[in-house]
Write a protein that holds these residues in place. Structure first.
Motif, short mmCIF file in Angstrom:
data_model
loop_
_atom_site.label_atom_id
_atom_site.label_comp_id
_atom_site.label_asym_id
_atom_site.label_seq_id
_atom_site.Cartn_x
_atom_site.Cartn_y
_atom_site.Cartn_z
N SER A 1 2.04 0.15 3.65
CA SER A 1 1.57 1.55 3.79
C SER A 1 0.21 1.43 4.58
N ASN A 2 -0.50 0.34 4.68
CA ASN A 2 -1.77 0.26 5.53
C ASN A 2 -1.16 0.42 6.76
N GLY A 3 -0.34 -0.45 7.28
CA GLY A 3 0.48 -0.41 8.58
C GLY A 3 0.97 0.96 9.15
N ILE A 4 1.48 1.89 8.15
CA ILE A 4 1.90 3.15 8.50
C ILE A 4 0.60 3.83 8.66
N LYS A 5 -0.30 3.93 7.85
CA LYS A 5 -1.59 4.92 8.02
C LYS A 5 -2.41 4.45 9.22
N PHE A 6 -2.73 3.32 9.54
CA PHE A 6 -3.34 2.91 10.57
C PHE A 6 -2.68 2.64 11.99
N THR A 7 -1.40 3.08 11.91
CA THR A 7 -0.76 3.04 13.39
C THR A 7 -0.50 4.46 13.50
N ALA B 1 2.73 -7.21 11.03
CA ALA B 1 1.88 -6.87 12.42
C ALA B 1 2.18 -5.50 12.68
N ASP B 2 1.00 -4.71 12.93
CA ASP B 2 1.18 -3.30 13.73
C ASP B 2 0.57 -3.19 15.26
N THR B 3 0.99 -1.88 15.53
CA THR B 3 0.44 -1.62 16.90
C THR B 3 -0.65 -0.38 16.54
N GLY C 1 -6.34 -1.45 14.83
CA GLY C 1 -6.98 -2.79 14.81
C GLY C 1 -8.23 -2.74 13.84
N ILE C 2 -8.86 -3.98 13.55
CA ILE C 2 -9.93 -4.28 12.94
C ILE C 2 -11.11 -5.00 13.34
N GLY C 3 -12.27 -4.47 13.32
CA GLY C 3 -13.48 -5.33 14.08
C GLY C 3 -13.54 -6.52 13.25
N LEU D 1 -14.49 -8.24 4.93
CA LEU D 1 -14.80 -7.19 3.97
C LEU D 1 -13.84 -6.22 3.50
N ILE D 2 -12.88 -5.98 4.53
CA ILE D 2 -11.75 -5.02 4.12
C ILE D 2 -11.08 -5.70 2.68
N PHE D 3 -11.27 -6.71 2.46
CA PHE D 3 -10.50 -7.16 1.20
C PHE D 3 -11.40 -6.93 -0.07
N PHE E 1 -13.55 -1.51 -2.97
CA PHE E 1 -13.63 0.14 -2.32
C PHE E 1 -14.41 -0.22 -0.76
N TYR E 2 -14.03 -1.11 -0.11
CA TYR E 2 -14.74 -1.28 0.92
C TYR E 2 -13.46 -0.56 1.96
N ARG E 3 -13.97 0.37 2.72
CA ARG E 3 -13.32 0.95 3.98
C ARG E 3 -14.12 1.02 5.11
N VAL E 4 -13.25 0.99 6.29
CA VAL E 4 -13.90 1.00 7.42
C VAL E 4 -14.13 2.26 8.04
N GLY E 5 -15.30 2.76 8.58
CA GLY E 5 -15.55 4.01 9.11
C GLY E 5 -16.13 4.98 8.25
N GLY F 1 -5.35 7.95 6.95
CA GLY F 1 -5.54 8.50 5.70
C GLY F 1 -5.73 7.57 4.77
N ALA F 2 -6.74 6.88 4.50
CA ALA F 2 -7.16 5.72 3.53
C ALA F 2 -7.18 6.20 2.00
N GLY F 3 -7.12 5.37 1.28
CA GLY F 3 -7.19 5.68 -0.06
C GLY F 3 -8.66 5.38 -0.59
N PRO F 4 -8.70 4.74 -1.94
CA PRO F 4 -9.89 4.41 -2.56
C PRO F 4 -10.30 3.06 -2.08
N GLY F 5 -9.92 2.23 -1.20
CA GLY F 5 -10.37 1.15 -0.73
C GLY F 5 -10.17 -0.08 -1.79
N LEU F 6 -8.91 0.03 -2.16
CA LEU F 6 -8.58 -0.83 -3.51
C LEU F 6 -7.33 -1.46 -3.01
N GLY F 7 -6.38 -0.98 -1.98
CA GLY F 7 -5.14 -1.82 -1.87
C GLY F 7 -5.04 -3.20 -1.38
N LEU F 8 -6.10 -3.45 -0.59
CA LEU F 8 -6.13 -4.89 0.05
C LEU F 8 -6.87 -5.80 -0.95
N THR F 9 -7.67 -5.29 -1.96
CA THR F 9 -8.16 -6.11 -2.83
C THR F 9 -7.05 -6.50 -4.03
P1 ADP Z 1 -7.02 1.75 1.31
O1 ADP Z 1 -6.77 1.77 -0.25
O2 ADP Z 1 -8.23 2.80 1.52
O3 ADP Z 1 -6.03 1.82 2.00
P2 ADP Z 1 -7.40 -0.82 1.70
O4 ADP Z 1 -7.80 -2.00 0.70
O5 ADP Z 1 -5.80 -1.11 1.73
O6 ADP Z 1 -7.77 0.30 1.32
O7 ADP Z 1 -8.01 -1.23 2.90
C1 ADP Z 1 -9.34 -1.13 3.13
C2 ADP Z 1 -9.48 -0.77 4.92
O8 ADP Z 1 -8.92 -1.60 5.66
C3 ADP Z 1 -8.96 0.40 5.12
O9 ADP Z 1 -9.67 1.55 4.79
C4 ADP Z 1 -8.85 0.33 6.68
O10 ADP Z 1 -10.09 0.83 7.27
C5 ADP Z 1 -8.68 -1.11 6.89
N1 ADP Z 1 -7.37 -1.65 7.20
C6 ADP Z 1 -6.43 -1.98 6.01
N2 ADP Z 1 -5.00 -2.16 6.70
C7 ADP Z 1 -5.14 -1.86 8.02
C8 ADP Z 1 -4.50 -1.90 9.12
N3 ADP Z 1 -3.04 -2.31 9.07
N4 ADP Z 1 -4.81 -1.50 10.36
C9 ADP Z 1 -6.19 -1.31 10.58
N5 ADP Z 1 -7.08 -0.88 9.46
C10 ADP Z 1 -6.58 -1.58 8.16
#
Ligand code: ADP
Length: 752
Positions: A615-621, A644-646, A649-651, A657-659, A662-666, A680-688
């Motif tokens: 879902s993250n791959g889809i959202k950020f591609t 891997a996605d196209t 990207g992530i700084g 920190l994205i893990f 509640f952390y979200r970039v931007g 379209g990010a969610g609440p920043g919990l997915g990667l946690t």
């Molecule tokens: P969310 O639930 O908001 O998607 P995640 O914990 O899944 O939160 O991700 C945290 C942040 O990491 C996202 O808001 C996004 O900024 C960044 N991120 C996660 N996956 C990707 C990705 N594949 N490409 C770019 N940024 C990503």
């Protein structure tokens, strides 16, 4: 009949026998170093040479048949002796050209010997050969003196200068003895071997014991004695002759004249003697080791030293100037809380282990260091009855340092360190005078050591503070970001939770209105119910995610391991996003999933983690991009799955920190509640949750990305490493760099 032939014969026999005795001493010595072998050869040649000289000196009185050839052999034997001597000197003074010198002078002597022997039986012309031999001897002797003088001038270390001086002085009787035998027959020639023997004794001592006396001190004593003698004789003669001279001129008795003259002589005697002494010191200066001067130089040098390593090096170097030592160290002391003492070696010379030790408070060795100023010898540590009671560990530690003497260093009465000095290379023990010198040196080190220790402490403290500052800064930055994330949570939560709630309320209001106006048909109910259930599902998802995250925080997820097919689980996860992939025109390809054998895992949780990553791959591609999922075996116990996605990207500063929860970039405002809208990010919990699931299986997860760039979309690669047999506990897979084959490589593979 003259008594001379008997004297000559007896002297010859005594000289020969003495050489033989000296040779035997070398023969029975166990270590046969090159110096000793050369000295042995030298003494052997000395016997031949002295025999030839003795026979020649007998001048056909006893055995005319042998004296004549002996006479002719003297120059060539002298040359051979000189050739051996120059080789020996090169070896003793460690000149690297020894082999060239030995070969050249040896060949020269050998050729001369053969020539002489040949012409002994073919009469004449012997004269040119004799002259050549004499010339050769002169050249060899000059070269040898040159070597010794060069060593004397070149070496900066007192011990080496002393050594060169010793050999230079030793060679005087040796060379003089040889030179005398090159003279025509007579008493001078007869004295040659005796003079040479004097030098041979010095040579024997120098080679046999290795440790040479302080030549300058010896010369100095000899000179002082001569001066004293000459001055005393001059004074007595002056008084007597003066009295005689005055007797004819002054009407006083001889005794009356002697008394005032003697008083005058006694008065000027001492100042005159001191003047002479200073003159001699001036003439002899520059050679030899002067302990007082060395100590003065030492305290001047260490006055400004604030570095422990440097201080140790200078202290041991000063000792090495006086004694031939190869190792030494400063043992810096630190009081321990228990009342013991920690010793930390700082090497000054040689390989010294830096391993520290803590001496027990009751250690007798420690008591000895604390209470007595006298040097402690390693021998005492091993054999002294009082010290034998010390812990074996302490004695072993001291023994492994391979030092011979320990000298306590104090500052204001407190033990601040120990100067440890290794054994002398000569193997001789330190004399009481040497120990006295070392103790004085250790005393002088006290203040410098305290300063250096303080400075070292300050430096360490400074480094520690800098490190703490650095840690604090990083922690602060991290906290700042997390704090922002927490702060953002309120707005995210209100946004994420309120939007579906508002939708639900809107549809409920519509329902109410339709019910009041009695226009609610079954078709409408079905449509509105469908519209209501979507935001409710979204609410449910968010609440579930929050529950999972808090469970991960509290005690970790509860996982139920069962046999799981990776490919099937992944397919289910992909299936979930089929519509999204289609709508967003994103191509998803997989590689190697079927090659992974059945694994032990919590299928549901793994599905959840994979689904989040997809879902993250889809959202950020952006639309039309690609997602590549690849799996491969890493080692016997682990496999890797990469996503891997196209995308954007992530700084690098965000990749950890994205893990975090509640952390979200931007900016928060950019996020929407859309499930698969671009960015379209969610609440920043997915990667946690993903990390909680993967780590719950004993796996690890990290992300690689060239950076954040919405324009060029460099993409991101999430690496997931899992054990085939999932288990609780930390990830045991060590990341070898060559395995970090980015999943983008799979993609390139595909493109090619
Ligand atoms: P969310 O639930 O908001 O998607 P995640 O914990 O899944 O939160 O991700 C945290 C942040 O990491 C996202 O808001 C996004 O900024 C960044 N991120 C996660 N996956 C990707 C990705 N594949 N490409 C770019 N940024 C990503």
């Amino acid at each position: 009949m003259s008594i001379w032939p008997t004297i000559i014969a007896v002297t010859g026999i005594v000289v020969g026998a003495t050489y033989l005795i000296l040779m035997l001493v070398f023969v029975f010595q166990r270590d046969k170093e090159i110096d000793k072998i050369l000295a042995l050869a030298y003494l052997g040649m000395g016997i031949l040479w002295a025999s030839a000289v003795t026979l020649a000196n007998l001048q056909r009185i006893f055995i005319p048949l042998v004296t004549d050839p002996a006479d002719q052999l003297i120059p060539v034997l002298t040359t051979a002796l000189a050739a051996l001597q120059i080789t020996l000197v090169c070896s003793l003074l460690e000149w690297p050209i020894i082999s060239i010198v030995a070969t050249a002078s040896g060949t020269w002597s050998g050729m001369l010997l053969l020539g002489t022997l040949y012409f002994l039986f073919v009469p004449p012309p012997l004269i040119p050969i004799l002259k050549i031999a004499q010339g050769g001897w002169a050249v060899i002797t000059l070269a040898q003196v040159g070597f010794m003088t060069a060593t004397l001038l070149r070496s900066r270390l007192a011990l080496y200068r002393n050594r060169a001086l010793y050999w230079l002085l030793t060679s005087v009787p040796l060379v003089a003895g040889m030179a005398l035998t090159l003279l025509p027959a007579g008493p001078l020639r007869a004295a040659g071997p005796v003079v040479h023997l004097l030098g041979a004794f010095a040579l024997f001592r120098g080679v046999a014991t290795y440790w040479l006396p302080n030549v300058k001190a010896l010369l100095w004593s000899a000179l002082r004695l001569t001066l004293l003698l000459a001055l005393t004789i001059a004074m007595i003669l002056g008084v007597l002759l003066g009295a005689d001279w005055l007797n004819t001129r002054v009407p006083l008795s001889h005794t009356m004249l002697i008394i005032p003259l003697a008083i005058i002589a006694a008065l000027i005697y001492l100042p005159l003697y001191q003047l002479f002494q200073r003159l001699a010191a001036y003439l002899l200066g520059g050679v030899g080791f002067d302990p007082a001067q060395a100590l003065r130089d030492y305290s001047q040098t260490i006055g400004t030293v604030l570095d422990l390593e440097q201080l140790a090096a200078i202290a041991v170097e000063t000792v090495a100037q006086a004694f031939d030592v190869r190792r030494g160290a400063l043992l810096v002391t630190m009081e321990t809380e228990r009342g013991g003492l920690e010793l930390q070696p700082v090497p000054g010379r040689g390989e010294v282990s830096r391993e520290t030790i803590e001496f027990e408070p009751i250690s007798p060795i420690l008591a000895r260091f604390r209470e007595q100023d006298a040097p402690l010898l390693q021998y005492e540590v091993q054999h002294h009855p009082a010290l034998r009671a010390a812990a074996q560990r302490e004695r072993d530690w001291l023994r492994q340092l391979e030092m011979e003497v320990y000298l306590p260093i104090r500052s204001q009465g407190e033990l601040t360190g120990i100067l440890a000095i290794g054994p002398q290379r000569t193997g001789e023990p330190y004399s009481p005078r040497a120990l006295e010198f070392l103790s004085t040196l250790a005393h002088q080190t006290g203040v410098a050591l305290q300063n250096a220790s303080l400075f070292e402490g300050l430096r360490a403290l400074n480094a520690h503070i800098t490190e703490l500052n650095e840690n604090l800064r990083t922690a602060y930055e991290r906290l700042e970001r997390l704090d922002k994330a927490k702060g953002d949570f309120l707005s995210i939560a209100s946004h994420e939770l309120r939007t579906p709630l508002t939708q639900v309320r809107g549809y409920v209001d519509i329902l109410n209105e339709l019910a009041e106006t009695d226009t609610l048909g079954p078709e409408q109910v079905r449509r509105i119910a469908g519209n209501i259930s979507r935001p409710i599902r979204r609410l449910e998802n968010i609440i579930n995610a929050m529950m999972d995250a808090s469970q991960i925080d509290a005690e970790g997820l509860s996982l139920y391991f069962t046999s799981t097919m990776l490919s099937a689980t992944m397919r289910m996860a992909i299936e979930q996003w089929a519509t999204a992939l289609e709508e967003r025109k994103i191509t998803l390809t997989t590689h190697g999933l079927d090659e992974i054998p059945t694994i032990q895992a919590d299928t549901q949780r793994l599905f959840q983690a994979f689904s989040n990553l997809i879902s993250n791959g889809i959202k950020f591609t952006p639309d039309g991009g690609k997602i590549t999922i690849a799996a491969r075996t890493l080692d016997r116990d682990h496999f890797e799955v990469t996503f891997a996605d196209t995308g954007i990207g992530i700084g690098s500063s965000e990749q950890e920190l994205i893990f975090e929860k509640f952390y979200r970039v931007g900016s928060v405002s950019l996020h929407s509640t859309g499930d698969y809208k671009f960015k379209g990010a969610g609440p920043g919990l997915g990667l946690t949750i993903v990390r909680g699931v993967i780590e719950g299986h004993g796996g690890c997860i990290w992300v690689e990305s060239p950076g954040y760039d919405e324009e060029h979309c460099p993409g991101s690669v999430f690496h997931v490493v899992l054990p085939f047999k999932g288990h609780r506990g930390p990830c045991q897979w060590k990341q070898p760099s060559q395995v970090l084959l980015s999943a983008l490589a799979f993609e390139n593979m595909e493109d090619n």
